[in-house]
Design a protein around this motif. Structure first.
Motif, PDB file in Angstrom:
ATOM      1  N   ARG A 152      -6.035  10.779  -3.424  1.00 24.78           N
ATOM      2  CA  ARG A 152      -4.721  10.745  -2.778  1.00 24.78           C
ATOM      3  C   ARG A 152      -3.709   9.923  -3.571  1.00 24.78           C
ATOM      4  O   ARG A 152      -2.502  10.020  -3.336  1.00 24.78           O
ATOM      5  N   ARG A 153      -4.165   9.135  -4.495  1.00 26.75           N
ATOM      6  CA  ARG A 153      -3.271   8.290  -5.292  1.00 26.75           C
ATOM      7  C   ARG A 153      -3.126   8.783  -6.727  1.00 26.75           C
ATOM      8  O   ARG A 153      -2.680   8.039  -7.598  1.00 26.75           O
ATOM      9  N   GLU A 177      -6.648   2.307 -11.604  1.00 28.15           N
ATOM     10  CA  GLU A 177      -6.485   3.256 -12.701  1.00 28.15           C
ATOM     11  C   GLU A 177      -7.364   4.486 -12.488  1.00 28.15           C
ATOM     12  O   GLU A 177      -6.936   5.623 -12.734  1.00 28.15           O
ATOM     13  N   ALA A 178      -8.577   4.273 -11.998  1.00 32.11           N
ATOM     14  CA  ALA A 178      -9.479   5.402 -11.750  1.00 32.11           C
ATOM     15  C   ALA A 178      -8.916   6.322 -10.670  1.00 32.11           C
ATOM     16  O   ALA A 178      -9.010   7.552 -10.770  1.00 32.11           O
ATOM     17  N   GLU A 179      -8.333   5.750  -9.626  1.00 31.46           N
ATOM     18  CA  GLU A 179      -7.698   6.572  -8.579  1.00 31.46           C
ATOM     19  C   GLU A 179      -6.496   7.324  -9.145  1.00 31.46           C
ATOM     20  O   GLU A 179      -6.274   8.494  -8.830  1.00 31.46           O
ATOM     21  N   TYR A 180      -5.747   6.645  -9.971  1.00 29.45           N
ATOM     22  CA  TYR A 180      -4.497   7.186 -10.505  1.00 29.45           C
ATOM     23  C   TYR A 180      -4.736   8.416 -11.381  1.00 29.45           C
ATOM     24  O   TYR A 180      -3.907   9.327 -11.429  1.00 29.45           O
ATOM     25  N   VAL A 181      -5.867   8.468 -12.075  1.00 28.21           N
ATOM     26  CA  VAL A 181      -6.130   9.583 -12.996  1.00 28.21           C
ATOM     27  C   VAL A 181      -7.033  10.649 -12.391  1.00 28.21           C
ATOM     28  O   VAL A 181      -7.334  11.644 -13.054  1.00 28.21           O
ATOM     29  N   ILE A 198       0.842  -1.193   0.000  1.00 32.19           N
ATOM     30  CA  ILE A 198       0.000   0.000   0.000  1.00 32.19           C
ATOM     31  C   ILE A 198       0.880   1.247   0.000  1.00 32.19           C
ATOM     32  O   ILE A 198       1.943   1.295   0.632  1.00 32.19           O
ATOM     33  N   ASN A 199       0.482   2.274  -0.743  1.00 34.82           N
ATOM     34  CA  ASN A 199       1.188   3.554  -0.770  1.00 34.82           C
ATOM     35  C   ASN A 199       0.294   4.588  -1.410  1.00 34.82           C
ATOM     36  O   ASN A 199      -0.759   4.273  -1.964  1.00 34.82           O
ATOM     37  N   CYS A 200       0.707   5.847  -1.345  1.00 35.64           N
ATOM     38  CA  CYS A 200      -0.014   6.930  -2.015  1.00 35.64           C
ATOM     39  C   CYS A 200       0.995   7.999  -2.382  1.00 35.64           C
ATOM     40  O   CYS A 200       2.213   7.788  -2.276  1.00 35.64           O
ATOM     41  N   THR A 201       0.531   9.166  -2.800  1.00 28.81           N
ATOM     42  CA  THR A 201       1.478  10.205  -3.201  1.00 28.81           C
ATOM     43  C   THR A 201       2.263  10.759  -2.015  1.00 28.81           C
ATOM     44  O   THR A 201       3.265  11.458  -2.211  1.00 28.81           O
ATOM     45  N   ASN A 202       1.843  10.457  -0.802  1.00 32.40           N
ATOM     46  CA  ASN A 202       2.539  10.968   0.380  1.00 32.40           C
ATOM     47  C   ASN A 202       3.529   9.971   0.974  1.00 32.40           C
ATOM     48  O   ASN A 202       4.198  10.286   1.961  1.00 32.40           O
TER      49      ASN A 202
END
Length: 796
Positions: A176-177, A167-171, A133-137
């Motif tokens: 946060r992702r 993919e939906a979170e990424y775009v 698990i990770n995100c932009t932070n």
């Protein structure tokens, strides 16, 4: 209605891979701005349209409200003018730009953030219990990036296609992702795999048979599933790992920058077994504690240490040992215990699943070798060392050890610059616009690259006399230069003055213009360039084990006067002794002692063969023969060898099993005495044309007398430390009239000694003398490359 303006802004610093673009997007929407933001090779560029007030507030917020993992070093206005027609619709994030010159900083690897931890532990979340698990932070950065700009196709995650939900979170810019390059989930991402001894043997057999390789680039990451299809995965892998740890087994656990060897830190048998297998006789092991509470009274944690432990770097912090005992073999004859907190989701999941709350977590290698980071290499090199493996399928792009820090005189200082620290820029200055590559020294090696107005210092690389470490050094040079698109054969290359260092030989092989930098001048320069102090008049003390002086003798107790701009002049040093056997004496304190005692005459040698000294006669006779024949007995001013001599006089007669062992032992026992009268260590002129020196003869005579009289070793060690501290301050005061200075700089491996530094700082403060020390790079040879870059830039 107020007229709209257009501003083109460039944000520099560590602003990629840390959620900076979605942050810009959110504040632009909040403040009603139009325009766009994108990553480029210089950092982040923003075009904003709004009223003058709106744009001013926005530009200020880019630095003032930046994400916690970002390090904004500048917000420059590239263009300004009235907004043209037609205006853009809304505010957007556009694709990254590619170009020739790369000057943006790559983020260091980040610990898992609180938001991701909450999801990790939430049974209702789709990433519940997911080890990647990770995100932009948070999450891996430097250890997975292969090239710039930082986008998923240029990372080791390129082999894992995102599922529709990821993919939906990424775009989604509001998620946060958004563009979190390592983002994944249990459906589409890498998994954990547990290999017991039988499964590891099967995997090795598959490799030996030439089947699909493990742990290369991202396209090979799924090979585990074919080679060991029945191995426990995911949660089952975690449960199996915890069971092994609780049973006293040693498990190789894949982390961010390489493998660790882990075992129960409270299990004396497990720790002893790890020592034996790793061939690590006495050097301290680092411990990972479940949390601050688990550290308890095992170590003393002040506010500065607590801040270090919980910082985004999450280093190993060298803490004074507390009253609660742990197995003595964790850190024998050492006043400090190296402690770190969990920084990856895997670590937290292991503790949540019931792993012992204190784990030995040491680099997975045999002593002196670099850390294993490729899966296939780990399987091969750790055979017989680890009982089992917890493997993560996400490949590692480069090995990065854990960083190490400590608190000295109330301030944090780096002991080993590595994970969580590298490769963040240490300094930015216009003098570094033209590229310079600095190759460091030999021990505790690092590489520094100046490019685009910044200096990037690599992770710790180790002892270059070891073949595998030298290969890691070569890889890092190529890696760093490729990442910043620098051709090493076309830049100025700075190297140590010693021609036999592997790094110096490598500089000659490159065929580029080179400049040789004095080892000890580089130590002093590293202190000054961290602070951007180019013209500050400095009295610099460089005390260490060894470095080639400009008279071809072994220096290590030097004083310099000058500045980065004007250069440095050697103005004082320790009175030279001789070093019988050269490098051999650096490993054997009795042999080093023979060289220092030589100035005292035959009587001293006769004394140390008798009780209570009882020097081994064969070793002492061998050293004296070398001295008498003037064979392999170079002159030396090394304070490191003076430490070894005093250690030998107080009973340390064996060969050291790791660098600095004898000195660490002296410091450890010296801490047990509250204070003491310093031994005499007089400083002054010894001849008309000679530089002033410290005379070691009175000091060693006093040590001999105290030991012979039965004075406890702890008191002898404390008086020795007090002598060095008082001698440094006395020398500074004596030199000030002829060599005026604004600051006193301390660098070199000897100044990792916390007791010595604190006594010098206290003594200097009593005379209103300002002391500067290394902060961002180690005082040891890990900081030499930074000093080399600074001096090369100043000379050019």
């Amino acid at each position: 209605m107020a007229a709209l303006e257009r501003r083109l802004l460039r944000v520099t610093g560590t602003v990629q891979g840390v959620g900076f673009r979605p942050f810009v997007y959110r504040i632009a929407l909040r403040d009603g701005l139009l325009g766009w933001v994108r990553n480029d090779v210089h950092g982040v560029t923003v075009e904003a349209f709004g009223t003058a007030d709106q744009v001013e507030r926005f530009a200020h917020a880019l630095a003032a409200e930046a994400p916690p993992a970002a390090r904004v070093e500048g917000v420059a206005e590239l263009e300004r003018g009235p907004a043209p027609e037609p205006l853009p619709e809304g505010f957007v994030i556009v694709a990254s730009e590619d170009a020739r010159d790369v000057t943006t900083a790559i983020s260091a690897d980040l610990p898992v953030c609180d938001d991701c931890l909450a999801e990790l532990r939430d049974p209702a979340d789709r990433r519940h219990g997911y080890a990647f698990i990770n995100c932009t932070n948070c999450g891996p950065r430097y250890s997975i990036v292969e090239a710039l700009p930082y986008d998923r196709p240029l990372t080791t995650m390129k082999g894992f296609a995102m599922c529709p939900t990821c993919e939906a979170e990424y775009v989604d810019p509001l998620d946060r992702r958004f563009h979190a390059q390592p983002t994944a989930c249990p459906t589409c991402g890498p998994q954990l795999v547990f290999l017991d001894d039988a499964a590891a043997t099967a995997a090795r057999a598959a490799l030996d048979a030439g089947e699909r390789a493990l742990g290369g680039d991202a396209d090979e990451a799924l090979a585990w599933r074919g080679v060991v299809p029945d191995a426990p995965r995911g949660e089952a892998a975690l449960i199996a790992t915890v069971a092994a740890l609780r049973a006293g087994r040693i498990v190789a656990i894949k982390g961010l920058g390489g493998y660790h060897l882990a075992c129960d830190a409270r299990d004396e048998a497990a720790v002893a077994s790890l020592r034996a297998r790793k061939f690590r006789k006495e050097k301290a092991f680092a411990v990972m504690a479940r949390d601050l509470t688990a550290i308890g009274d095992h170590a003393l944690v002040d506010d500065v240490a607590r801040s270090l432990l919980t910082s985004t770097a999450r280093p190993i912090v060298l803490l004074p040992k507390g009253p609660a005992p742990l197995p003595a073999s964790l850190a024998p004859d050492n006043a400090a215990l190296g402690v770190m907190l969990p920084y990856t989701p895997v670590h937290h999941l292991l503790f949540d699943a019931g792993a012992p709350e204190l784990l030995v977590m040491t680099s997975a290698n045999r002593s002196s070798e670099p850390i294993a980071y490729r899966d296939a290499d780990a399987l091969a090199s750790l055979k017989g060392l680890a009982d089992a493996f917890l493997v993560g399928e996400r490949p590692i792009a480069r090995r990065v050890d854990d960083g190490v820090a400590q608190v000295v005189a109330g301030a944090s200082t780096v002991v080993r610059r590595a994970r969580g620290m590298a490769p963040a820029p240490v300094v930015r200055d216009a003098r570094f616009e033209v590229p310079i590559l600095a190759l460091g020294a030999e021990l505790k090696s690092s590489v520094a690259l100046a490019v685009g107005g910044a200096v990037y210092v690599s992770q710790h690389l180790g002892d270059l006399s070891d073949f595998a470490s030298f290969e890691a050094f070569r890889e890092t040079v190529a890696d760093l230069c490729a990442m910043y698109r620098v051709e090493p054969r076309e830049v100025l290359v700075a190297h140590d003055r010693h021609p036999a260092y592997p790094s110096s030989r490598y500089a000659a092989e490159l065929g580029a213009p080179t400049v040789a930098i004095g080892h000890h001048e580089a130590h002093v320069a590293s202190v000054l360039v961290e602070r951007g102090a180019w013209s500050t008049a400095t009295l610099g003390f460089a005390f260490d084990g060894a470095g080639l002086g400009d008279d071809d003798s072994v220096w290590g107790g030097e004083v310099f006067h000058g500045s980065l701009e004007e250069g440095f002049e050697r103005v004082a040093h320790v009175r030279p002794a001789r070093l019988p056997g050269g490098d051999g004496a650096a490993r054997t304190p009795v042999q080093a002692a023979a060289g220092w005692l030589d100035a005292l005459g035959d009587e001293a040698f006769e004394r140390v063969l008798q009780p209570p000294f009882d020097f081994p006669a064969e070793r002492l006779t061998f050293a004296r023969k070398l001295l008498a024949a003037d064979l392999r007995s170079p002159g030396t001013t090394s304070v490191g060898r003076l430490f070894d001599t005093v250690a030998a006089l107080t009973g340390f007669h064996r060969t050291m099993s790791f660098e600095g062992q004898a000195a660490i032992g002296l410091e450890t026992v010296a801490w047990t005495v509250a204070g003491a009268e310093p031994y005499p260590w007089p400083f002054g002129m010894r001849g008309v044309d000679a530089l002033p020196t410290w005379d070691h003869a009175p000091l060693l005579t006093a040590v001999l007398d105290d030991v012979a009289a039965g004075v406890p070793t702890a008191m002898v060690a404390r008086r020795f430390h007090e002598a060095l501290a008082a001698g440094i301050v006395a020398a500074a005061l004596a030199l000030r009239a002829r060599h005026p200075f604004d600051v006193l700089a301390l660098s070199g491996g000897v100044f990792q000694n916390r007791l010595l530094v604190e006594r010098v700082v206290a003594g200097a403060a009593a005379h209103d003398v300002t002391v500067w020390r290394n902060r961002e790079v180690p005082a040891n040879d890990g900081g030499v490359s930074l000093g080399q870059v600074a001096l090369a830039a100043a000379r050019r």
